[in-house]
Write a protein that holds these residues in place. Structure first.
Motif, PDB file in Angstrom:
ATOM      1  N   LYS A 123       0.829  -1.200   0.020  1.00 15.20           N
ATOM      2  CA  LYS A 123       0.049   0.040   0.080  1.00 15.20           C
ATOM      3  C   LYS A 123       0.968   1.310   0.038  1.00 15.20           C
ATOM      4  O   LYS A 123       0.216   2.530  -0.363  1.00 15.20           O
ATOM      5  CB  LYS A 123      -0.929   0.155   1.244  1.00 15.20           C
ATOM      6  CG  LYS A 123      -1.938  -1.019   1.162  1.00 15.20           C
ATOM      7  CD  LYS A 123      -2.027  -1.721   2.705  1.00 15.20           C
ATOM      8  CE  LYS A 123      -1.907  -3.221   2.529  1.00 15.20           C
ATOM      9  NZ  LYS A 123      -1.732  -3.904   3.854  1.00 15.20           N
ATOM     10  N   LEU A 176     -11.757  -2.271   6.407  1.00 19.84           N
ATOM     11  CA  LEU A 176     -10.893  -2.505   5.176  1.00 19.84           C
ATOM     12  C   LEU A 176      -9.748  -2.892   5.995  1.00 19.84           C
ATOM     13  O   LEU A 176      -8.634  -3.247   5.146  1.00 19.84           O
ATOM     14  CB  LEU A 176     -10.521  -1.281   4.565  1.00 19.84           C
ATOM     15  CG  LEU A 176     -11.861  -0.848   3.826  1.00 19.84           C
ATOM     16  CD1 LEU A 176     -11.459   0.358   3.086  1.00 19.84           C
ATOM     17  CD2 LEU A 176     -12.428  -1.572   2.606  1.00 19.84           C
ATOM     18  N   ASN A 177      -9.822  -3.580   7.227  1.00 19.81           N
ATOM     19  CA  ASN A 177      -8.666  -3.916   7.866  1.00 19.81           C
ATOM     20  C   ASN A 177      -8.695  -5.359   8.770  1.00 19.81           C
ATOM     21  O   ASN A 177      -9.801  -5.351   9.436  1.00 19.81           O
ATOM     22  CB  ASN A 177      -7.863  -3.042   8.903  1.00 19.81           C
ATOM     23  CG  ASN A 177      -6.624  -3.585   9.489  1.00 19.81           C
ATOM     24  OD1 ASN A 177      -6.866  -4.177  10.694  1.00 19.81           O
ATOM     25  ND2 ASN A 177      -5.495  -3.448   9.100  1.00 19.81           N
ATOM     26  N   GLY A 178      -8.113  -6.497   8.346  1.00 17.96           N
ATOM     27  CA  GLY A 178      -8.640  -7.926   8.836  1.00 17.96           C
ATOM     28  C   GLY A 178      -8.284  -8.044  10.225  1.00 17.96           C
ATOM     29  O   GLY A 178      -8.811  -8.551  11.114  1.00 17.96           O
ATOM     30  N   THR A 179      -7.232  -7.098  10.347  1.00 17.06           N
ATOM     31  CA  THR A 179      -6.291  -7.528  11.552  1.00 17.06           C
ATOM     32  C   THR A 179      -7.221  -6.998  13.047  1.00 17.06           C
ATOM     33  O   THR A 179      -7.556  -7.518  13.881  1.00 17.06           O
ATOM     34  CB  THR A 179      -4.848  -7.039  12.019  1.00 17.06           C
ATOM     35  OG1 THR A 179      -4.333  -7.606  10.817  1.00 17.06           O
ATOM     36  CG2 THR A 179      -4.091  -7.078  13.101  1.00 17.06           C
ATOM     37  N   ILE A 206      -1.773 -12.135   9.270  1.00 10.11           N
ATOM     38  CA  ILE A 206      -2.516 -11.098   8.716  1.00 10.11           C
ATOM     39  C   ILE A 206      -2.132  -9.584   9.142  1.00 10.11           C
ATOM     40  O   ILE A 206      -2.235  -8.656   8.574  1.00 10.11           O
ATOM     41  CB  ILE A 206      -3.812 -11.242   9.280  1.00 10.11           C
ATOM     42  CG1 ILE A 206      -3.941 -11.159  10.659  1.00 10.11           C
ATOM     43  CG2 ILE A 206      -4.535 -12.560   8.869  1.00 10.11           C
ATOM     44  CD1 ILE A 206      -5.418 -11.440  11.254  1.00 10.11           C
ATOM     45  N   ALA A 207      -1.287  -9.584  10.250  1.00 12.38           N
ATOM     46  CA  ALA A 207      -0.612  -8.473  10.758  1.00 12.38           C
ATOM     47  C   ALA A 207       0.320  -7.700   9.707  1.00 12.38           C
ATOM     48  O   ALA A 207       0.942  -8.462   9.122  1.00 12.38           O
ATOM     49  CB  ALA A 207      -0.462  -8.311  12.232  1.00 12.38           C
ATOM     50  N   GLU A 208       0.515  -6.452   9.640  1.00 12.35           N
ATOM     51  CA  GLU A 208       1.493  -5.682   9.093  1.00 12.35           C
ATOM     52  C   GLU A 208       2.787  -6.066   9.985  1.00 12.35           C
ATOM     53  O   GLU A 208       2.860  -6.486  10.753  1.00 12.35           O
ATOM     54  CB  GLU A 208       1.351  -4.285   9.048  1.00 12.35           C
ATOM     55  CG  GLU A 208       0.170  -3.716   8.196  1.00 12.35           C
ATOM     56  CD  GLU A 208       0.160  -4.070   6.757  1.00 12.35           C
ATOM     57  OE1 GLU A 208      -0.832  -4.909   6.333  1.00 12.35           O
ATOM     58  OE2 GLU A 208       1.306  -3.865   6.162  1.00 12.35           O
ATOM     59  N   ASP A 214      -1.841  -1.272  11.400  1.00  9.59           N
ATOM     60  CA  ASP A 214      -3.067  -1.781  11.837  1.00  9.59           C
ATOM     61  C   ASP A 214      -3.865  -1.219  12.776  1.00  9.59           C
ATOM     62  O   ASP A 214      -4.996  -0.561  12.659  1.00  9.59           O
ATOM     63  CB  ASP A 214      -3.066  -3.442  12.319  1.00  9.59           C
ATOM     64  CG  ASP A 214      -2.317  -4.150  11.039  1.00  9.59           C
ATOM     65  OD1 ASP A 214      -1.315  -4.850  11.134  1.00  9.59           O
ATOM     66  OD2 ASP A 214      -3.068  -4.377   9.674  1.00  9.59           O
ATOM     67  N   ASP A 219      -3.288   1.707   8.192  1.00  5.47           N
ATOM     68  CA  ASP A 219      -3.568   0.669   7.082  1.00  5.47           C
ATOM     69  C   ASP A 219      -4.914   1.074   6.406  1.00  5.47           C
ATOM     70  O   ASP A 219      -4.919   1.171   5.295  1.00  5.47           O
ATOM     71  CB  ASP A 219      -3.428  -0.824   7.669  1.00  5.47           C
ATOM     72  CG  ASP A 219      -3.658  -1.748   6.420  1.00  5.47           C
ATOM     73  OD1 ASP A 219      -4.653  -2.311   6.477  1.00  5.47           O
ATOM     74  OD2 ASP A 219      -2.751  -1.938   5.569  1.00  5.47           O
ATOM     75  N   LYS A 223      -5.670   2.515   2.495  1.00  5.63           N
ATOM     76  CA  LYS A 223      -6.514   1.799   1.667  1.00  5.63           C
ATOM     77  C   LYS A 223      -7.693   2.779   0.996  1.00  5.63           C
ATOM     78  O   LYS A 223      -8.018   2.650   0.033  1.00  5.63           O
ATOM     79  CB  LYS A 223      -7.258   0.657   2.260  1.00  5.63           C
ATOM     80  CG  LYS A 223      -6.013  -0.581   2.583  1.00  5.63           C
ATOM     81  CD  LYS A 223      -6.493  -1.490   3.469  1.00  5.63           C
ATOM     82  CE  LYS A 223      -5.668  -2.761   3.595  1.00  5.63           C
ATOM     83  NZ  LYS A 223      -5.976  -3.615   4.841  1.00  5.63           N
ATOM     84  N   GLY A 313     -10.158 -10.018   3.996  1.00  2.00           N
ATOM     85  CA  GLY A 313      -9.218  -8.930   3.765  1.00  2.00           C
ATOM     86  C   GLY A 313      -7.684  -9.193   3.967  1.00  2.00           C
ATOM     87  O   GLY A 313      -7.049  -8.407   3.629  1.00  2.00           O
ATOM     88  N   ALA A 314      -7.484 -10.202   4.787  1.00  2.88           N
ATOM     89  CA  ALA A 314      -6.099 -10.286   5.024  1.00  2.88           C
ATOM     90  C   ALA A 314      -5.867 -12.288   4.950  1.00  2.88           C
ATOM     91  O   ALA A 314      -6.782 -12.912   5.119  1.00  2.88           O
ATOM     92  CB  ALA A 314      -5.866  -9.939   6.334  1.00  2.88           C
TER      93      ALA A 314
HETATM   94  N1  LIG Z   1      -2.520  -6.054   8.028  1.00  2.00           N
HETATM   95  C1  LIG Z   1      -3.747  -5.962   6.899  1.00  2.00           C
HETATM   96  C2  LIG Z   1      -3.266  -6.908   5.709  1.00  2.00           C
HETATM   97  C3  LIG Z   1      -3.962  -6.726   4.395  1.00  2.00           C
HETATM   98  O1  LIG Z   1      -4.122  -5.412   3.855  1.00  2.00           O
HETATM   99  C4  LIG Z   1      -4.986  -6.348   7.433  1.00  2.00           C
HETATM  100  O2  LIG Z   1      -4.955  -6.746   8.658  1.00  2.00           O
HETATM  101  O3  LIG Z   1      -5.928  -5.918   6.853  1.00  2.00           O
END
Ligand SMILES: N[C@@H](CC=O)C(=O)O
Ligand SMILES: NC(=O)C1=CN([C@@H]2O[C@H](COP(=O)(O)OP(=O)(O)OC[C@H]3O[C@@H](n4cnc5c(N)ncnc54)[C@H](O)[C@@H]3O)[C@@H](O)[C@H]2O)C=CC1
Ligand code: NA
Length: 336
Positions: A123, A176-179, A206-208, A214, A219, A223, A313-314
């Motif tokens: 991103k 828009l953030n899965g974490t 899944i975390a950055e 996050d 994040d 997006k 999303g992740a």
């Molecule tokens: N860390 C991000 C990964 C996907 O973009 C999230 O948790 O969404």
């Protein structure tokens, strides 16, 4: 089609796993998708006949360094690989740097200069210099795709550009953030504390690389900038976003919200050219109340009216799904 993977962490390995598992499907329906080089912070592994992807994943998981790939590992920078290894497409999946966009920005621009198409999940450069990237891709007549950069496997960018083509997108609102959704869901369901759940998120890949991106909402901010610029015709940067994260949200706060028929979600929204990221009270029965690593986006459009999309999303394999669809698009667009 020959591919270079730049970055071999959760997502890079996910791409390798998916390309390995889908190798027969790809050969039967398109042609062989060969990975001729992989790089990470340690160096590179290069084989013009195609690397053994199972071996590459195994070496990375056992030693943490792709340079240890037997006979094919070498000390070589990503830039030199991009310049000197013959390939059709570069998959750029190094960490997202939301201050400088590096090293991905240079990797992407160098790929364009060397007539290589690019697929990325990163991103950083997209949120900082989207217009420049699009102009450079056009200048070198190469394809640039980034479906994985927003919502992972959730179709959103290509959906807006292709299936909703002709619509004016009036607003977008969503998770828009899965974490952070995973953290808020586990807090709500199991009352677990922040640190415990964040540790799980990191183990799930899944975390950055820097999870504060996050947690602090950066994040999600990146997006919505990508969405504003790529599908709403704006020219924003991450500095234009008002951002608040979830670090002050507690299981007790969610419990109290539940008692009143609400839950708490980290919402990103673009409306009337304003870009905002903040935790919000969401009615329990709202379409936005999705769980775990799921993302959701509600579009308001002039022709199709309301459109809601939901997806993971992740996650390494989920994100690799979006990257694979962009690779197939490039194959179909360039093969005579
Ligand atoms: N860390 C991000 C990964 C996907 O973009 C999230 O948790 O969404
Ligand atoms: N994890 C996820 O679910 C998703 C991640 N993304 C994005 O995908 C990208 C990769 O994410 P992850 O794989 O989770 O990160 P990660 O931290 O697991 O892996 C990053 C990889 O990049 C390598 N790297 C760092 N600098 C490099 C350089 N100069 N040259 C080559 N390799 C270099 C590291 O060695 C590591 O192998 C990030 O930009 C992230 O924002 C996007 C969607 C989902
Ligand atoms: Na996506």
């Amino acid at each position: 089609m020959d591919i270079i993977i730049i970055g071999f962490g959760a997502i890079g390995k996910g791409v390798a796993k998916v390309l390995y598992e889908k190798r027969e499907y790809l050969k039967e329906n398109f042609e062989e998708f060969k990975v001729v080089a992989i790089t990470d912070s340690s160096g590179a592994a290069i084989d013009e006949n195609g690397l053994d992807l199972k071996k590459a994943i195994d070496i990375k998981e056992k030693t943490g360094k792709i340079i240890n790939y037997p006979e094919k590992g070498r000390e070589m920078s990503s830039i030199d690989v991009i310049r000197n290894v013959d390939a059709d497409v570069v998959v750029e999946v190094t960490p997202s740097n939301l201050e400088t966009g590096e090293p991905a920005k240079t990797h992407i621009l160098e790929s364009f200069k060397n007539k290589k198409h690019v697929v990325t999940a990163n991103k950083g450069p997209l949120a900082l210099c989207y217009k420049e990237l699009i102009e450079e891709a056009k200048k070198y007549n190469v394809i640039f795709r980034h479906e994985a950069s927003v919502g992972g496997a959730m179709p959103i960018i290509n959906l807006a550009k292709e299936t909703l083509a002709g619509n004016e997108i009036l607003s977008i609102r969503g998770i828009l953030n899965g974490t952070t959704n995973y953290i808020l869901t586990k807090m709500e369901k199991e009352g677990l504390d922040f640190e415990t759940i964040l540790k799980e998120a990191k183990e799930l890949g899944i975390a950055e690389t820097d999870p504060t991106q996050d947690i602090e909402g950066l994040d999600t901010a990146a997006k919505i900038v990508i969405l504003a610029n790529s599908i709403m015709g704006m020219n924003k940067t991450i500095k234009d976003v008002k951002v608040k994260g979830i670090s002050r949200i507690t299981p007790e706060a969610i419990f109290l919200a539940n008692k009143r028929g609400y839950t708490i979600k980290l919402i990103g929204q673009i409306k009337d050219k304003y870009l905002i990221v903040e935790p919000m009270l969401i009615p329990i029965d709202s379409p936005l109340n999705v769980k775990g690593t799921l993302n959701v986006a509600m579009f308001e459009t002039d022709l199709a009216k309301e459109v809601v999309v939901v997806g993971r999303g992740a996650g390494p394999i989920e994100t690799a799904s979006a990257i694979l669809s962009d690779l197939i698009h490039i194959y179909q667009a360039t093969r005579k």
